[in-house]
Design a protein around this motif. Structure first.
Motif, PDB file in Angstrom:
ATOM      1  N   LYS A  72       0.771  -1.298   0.122  1.00  0.00           N
ATOM      2  CA  LYS A  72      -0.089   0.079  -0.054  1.00  0.00           C
ATOM      3  C   LYS A  72       1.041   1.205  -0.142  1.00  0.00           C
ATOM      4  O   LYS A  72       1.235   1.793   1.131  1.00  0.00           O
ATOM      5  N   SER A  74       1.808   4.896  -1.417  1.00  0.00           N
ATOM      6  CA  SER A  74       1.347   6.278  -1.896  1.00  0.00           C
ATOM      7  C   SER A  74       2.565   7.056  -2.458  1.00  0.00           C
ATOM      8  O   SER A  74       3.479   6.727  -1.984  1.00  0.00           O
ATOM      9  N   PHE A  75       2.065   8.156  -3.117  1.00  0.00           N
ATOM     10  CA  PHE A  75       2.983   9.258  -3.623  1.00  0.00           C
ATOM     11  C   PHE A  75       3.921   9.702  -2.566  1.00  0.00           C
ATOM     12  O   PHE A  75       5.380   9.702  -2.626  1.00  0.00           O
ATOM     13  N   GLU A  76       3.388  10.171  -1.624  1.00  0.00           N
ATOM     14  CA  GLU A  76       3.953  10.667  -0.375  1.00  0.00           C
ATOM     15  C   GLU A  76       4.949   9.615   0.206  1.00  0.00           C
ATOM     16  O   GLU A  76       5.925  10.079   0.718  1.00  0.00           O
ATOM     17  N   HIS A  96       2.717  13.988  -9.221  1.00  0.00           N
ATOM     18  CA  HIS A  96       1.760  13.285  -8.397  1.00  0.00           C
ATOM     19  C   HIS A  96       0.726  12.654  -9.055  1.00  0.00           C
ATOM     20  O   HIS A  96       0.485  11.375  -9.030  1.00  0.00           O
ATOM     21  N   ALA A  97       0.045  13.188  -9.997  1.00  0.00           N
ATOM     22  CA  ALA A  97      -0.859  12.575 -10.978  1.00  0.00           C
ATOM     23  C   ALA A  97      -0.237  11.612 -11.913  1.00  0.00           C
ATOM     24  O   ALA A  97      -0.700  10.557 -12.134  1.00  0.00           O
ATOM     25  N   PHE A  99       2.461   9.876 -11.453  1.00  0.00           N
ATOM     26  CA  PHE A  99       2.798   8.805 -10.526  1.00  0.00           C
ATOM     27  C   PHE A  99       1.654   7.648 -10.474  1.00  0.00           C
ATOM     28  O   PHE A  99       1.610   6.585 -10.605  1.00  0.00           O
ATOM     29  N   GLU A 100       0.718   8.496 -10.063  1.00  0.00           N
ATOM     30  CA  GLU A 100      -0.645   7.463  -9.581  1.00  0.00           C
ATOM     31  C   GLU A 100      -1.180   6.847 -10.846  1.00  0.00           C
ATOM     32  O   GLU A 100      -1.444   5.765 -10.968  1.00  0.00           O
ATOM     33  N   ALA A 101      -1.210   7.693 -12.117  1.00  0.00           N
ATOM     34  CA  ALA A 101      -1.818   7.113 -13.384  1.00  0.00           C
ATOM     35  C   ALA A 101      -0.855   6.072 -13.672  1.00  0.00           C
ATOM     36  O   ALA A 101      -1.226   5.032 -14.175  1.00  0.00           O
ATOM     37  N   ARG A 103       1.312   4.227 -12.045  1.00  0.00           N
ATOM     38  CA  ARG A 103       1.150   3.112 -11.064  1.00  0.00           C
ATOM     39  C   ARG A 103      -0.146   2.011 -11.428  1.00  0.00           C
ATOM     40  O   ARG A 103       0.078   1.014 -11.653  1.00  0.00           O
ATOM     41  N   VAL A 104      -1.150   2.722 -11.770  1.00  0.00           N
ATOM     42  CA  VAL A 104      -2.277   2.084 -11.968  1.00  0.00           C
ATOM     43  C   VAL A 104      -2.592   1.289 -13.066  1.00  0.00           C
ATOM     44  O   VAL A 104      -2.749   0.306 -13.157  1.00  0.00           O
TER      45      VAL A 104
END
Length: 184
Positions: A72, A74-76, A96-97, A99-101, A103-104
């Motif tokens: 689990k 997250s970016f942080e 941040h955007a 990284f999340e995109a 990763r998913v």
């Protein structure tokens, strides 16, 4: 008085009719509200039991035993800028955007390509391990235990005759020792 009550259970909404019997909107045989609620709850309980069978995996709960708690992320957890050095706000937001995109979406792409073959390999591996454990390892251990029963009896005798009295004697000698700490 016409009304409906929405009740949410496990993300699934259930509508319960709360109309009085004298509303004029008769759908045939009208049951009291409590009976309808009990019926809905029984149906939901049957649905819940059917989704928890061994043959049908739970779609919502994919890690019920929290095996992959460490993933689990997250970016942080990965990227953190101290107060002394900082990038621009737009750079931080876009990072941040992205990284999340990434990763998913890369996880989805990789699982689409490799999940089924890896599952097959893991299933075969666990089947082979189970076969080896059941048909080779357990019988070999039982053969050793059966043939070394005399050794277990001999070892327990040695412990009872030599080691136990020695440990009891040392314990009786050390029982009288006391340590007192004082602060000067």
């Amino acid at each position: 008085m016409t009304g409906t009550m929405m009740r949410s259970m496990d993300g699934e909404e259930t509508e319960i009719d709360l109309r009085d019997e004298g509303d004029g909107e008769d759908d045939g045989e009208q049951q009291p509200w409590k009976t309808q609620l009990e019926t809905v709850l029984e149906e939901e309980e049957e649905d819940l039991i059917s989704t928890q069978s061994d043959t049908r995996p739970l779609i919502d709960e994919r890690d019920p035993k929290q095996i992959n708690e460490c993933l689990k992320v997250s970016f942080e957890d990965v990227i953190a800028e101290p107060l002394s050095v900082r990038s621009g706000d737009r750079v931080w937001i876009w990072s941040h955007a992205l990284f999340e995109a990434s990763r998913v979406w890369f996880y989805r792409i990789i699982t689409t390509l490799l999940a089924v073959p890896v599952s097959i390999i893991a299933g075969v591996l666990f089947a082979v391990l189970a076969f080896i454990h059941i048909w080779f390892l357990t019988p070999c251990v039982q053969v050793v235990l059966i043939n070394t029963g005399w050794l277990q009896t001999l070892w327990s005798g040695v412990l009872d005759i030599f080691i136990l009295p020695l440990c009891q004697s040392i314990a009786k000698c050390c029982r009288g020792i006391s340590v007192r700490l004082t602060q000067e």
